[in-house]
Design an enzyme around this catalytic site. Structure first.
Site, PDB file in Angstrom:
ATOM      1  CE  LYS A  87      -4.242   1.193   2.434  1.00 50.85           C
ATOM      2  NZ  LYS A  87      -5.001   1.122   3.785  1.00 50.85           N
TER       3      LYS A  87
HETATM    4  C1  E4P Z   1      -8.016   2.260   3.621  1.00 49.33           C
HETATM    5  O1  E4P Z   1      -7.385   1.300   3.167  1.00 49.33           O
HETATM    6  C2  E4P Z   1      -7.793   2.961   5.017  1.00 49.33           C
HETATM    7  O2  E4P Z   1      -7.254   2.063   5.842  1.00 49.33           O
HETATM    8  C3  E4P Z   1      -9.144   3.124   5.797  1.00 49.33           C
HETATM    9  O3  E4P Z   1     -10.246   2.906   4.943  1.00 49.33           O
HETATM   10  C4  E4P Z   1      -9.279   4.447   6.180  1.00 49.33           C
HETATM   11  O4  E4P Z   1     -10.385   4.569   7.073  1.00 49.33           O
HETATM   12  P1  E4P Z   1     -10.706   5.696   8.119  1.00 49.33           P
HETATM   13  O5  E4P Z   1     -10.983   7.212   7.337  1.00 49.33           O
HETATM   14  O6  E4P Z   1     -11.734   5.294   8.944  1.00 49.33           O
HETATM   15  O7  E4P Z   1      -9.444   5.918   9.122  1.00 49.33           O
END
Ligand code: E4P
Length: 216
Positions: A87
């Site tokens: 990622k």
């Molecule tokens: C995406 O892969 C992130 O891990 C995640 O969806 C972020 O979500 P949040 O805005 O609830 O932290």
């Protein structure tokens, strides 16, 4: 549409897996820290445990922001398990790194995407997934699903192969809207996935059936 769970919590990953609907996991540094995972060895071990539970892709995020460092870190993450997807944040060096990973057979998830322009760059660089953060956009007073609609439309027109992974899900309705818009994947907390289950008329109907079953 694939269902990923957005957590590093092993019990929740196991629970979603046991439900039979889990296609993968996404993590991020905040989610890993929440589980108390500290130090390189513990991080590797934790990702290994997640990969053992889930049948599908597991996103592991780099902490680096410079091209060379992202490549080194990403190579180490990808070596942990074949399910690992590296990622990478949507920054200039990140786009360059995604292209490098693509050319070298390492799959990526481009994260922190908040505009159609960023989604186009992620696709051009060859990311396997692009992650628009709908909840954070909603939180800031805009419409996260409007962005998903724009990205799915552009990807279809341009025949981009990158999969639209709707992230930062806050409620079950985000999941339903993502399905309506033709998203490829959602990544969600367990609570929003389980939220899809409930309807008061189901509870009332079941109570009546169980009551009548006693008369049979
Ligand atoms: C995406 O892969 C992130 O891990 C995640 O969806 C972020 O979500 P949040 O805005 O609830 O932290």
């Amino acid at each position: 549409m694939k269902f990923f769970i957005d957590t590093a919590n092993l019990a929740q990953i196991q629970e979603a897996h046991d439900l039979g609907i889990l296609d993968g996991v996404t993590t991020n540094p905040s989610l890993m820290a929440k589980e108390g995972v500290k130090g390189a060895d513990a991080i590797i071990e934790h990702y290994r445990k997640i990969c053992e539970i889930v049948d599908g892709d597991v996103s592991a995020e780099v902490f680096s922001t410079k091209f060379e460092d992202i490549i080194e870190e990403g190579k180490k993450l990808a070596a942990i398990h074949k399910k690992i997807i590296v990622k990478v944040p949507m920054i200039k060096d990140g786009v360059k790194a995604i292209k490098w990973f693509t050319d070298n057979g390492i799959a990526t998830n481009c994260t922190l995407v908040f505009s159609a322009g960023q989604a186009i760059l992620a696709a051009k660089a060859g990311a396997k997934y692009v992650s628009p953060f709908v909840g954070r956009i909603d939180d800031s007073g805009w419409d996260g699903m409007e962005l998903v609609s724009q990205i799915t439309h552009i990807y279809q027109l341009q025949n981009y192969k990158t999969e639209v992974l709707v992230a930062s899900i806050r409620n079950p309705n985000h999941i339903i809207r993502a399905a309506e818009l033709g998203a490829d994947v959602i990544t969600s907390p367990l609570s929003s996935i389980l939220g899809l289950l409930y309807h008061p008329l189901t509870d009332i109907g079941l109570a009546k059936f169980l009551e009548d079953a006693k008369k049979m």
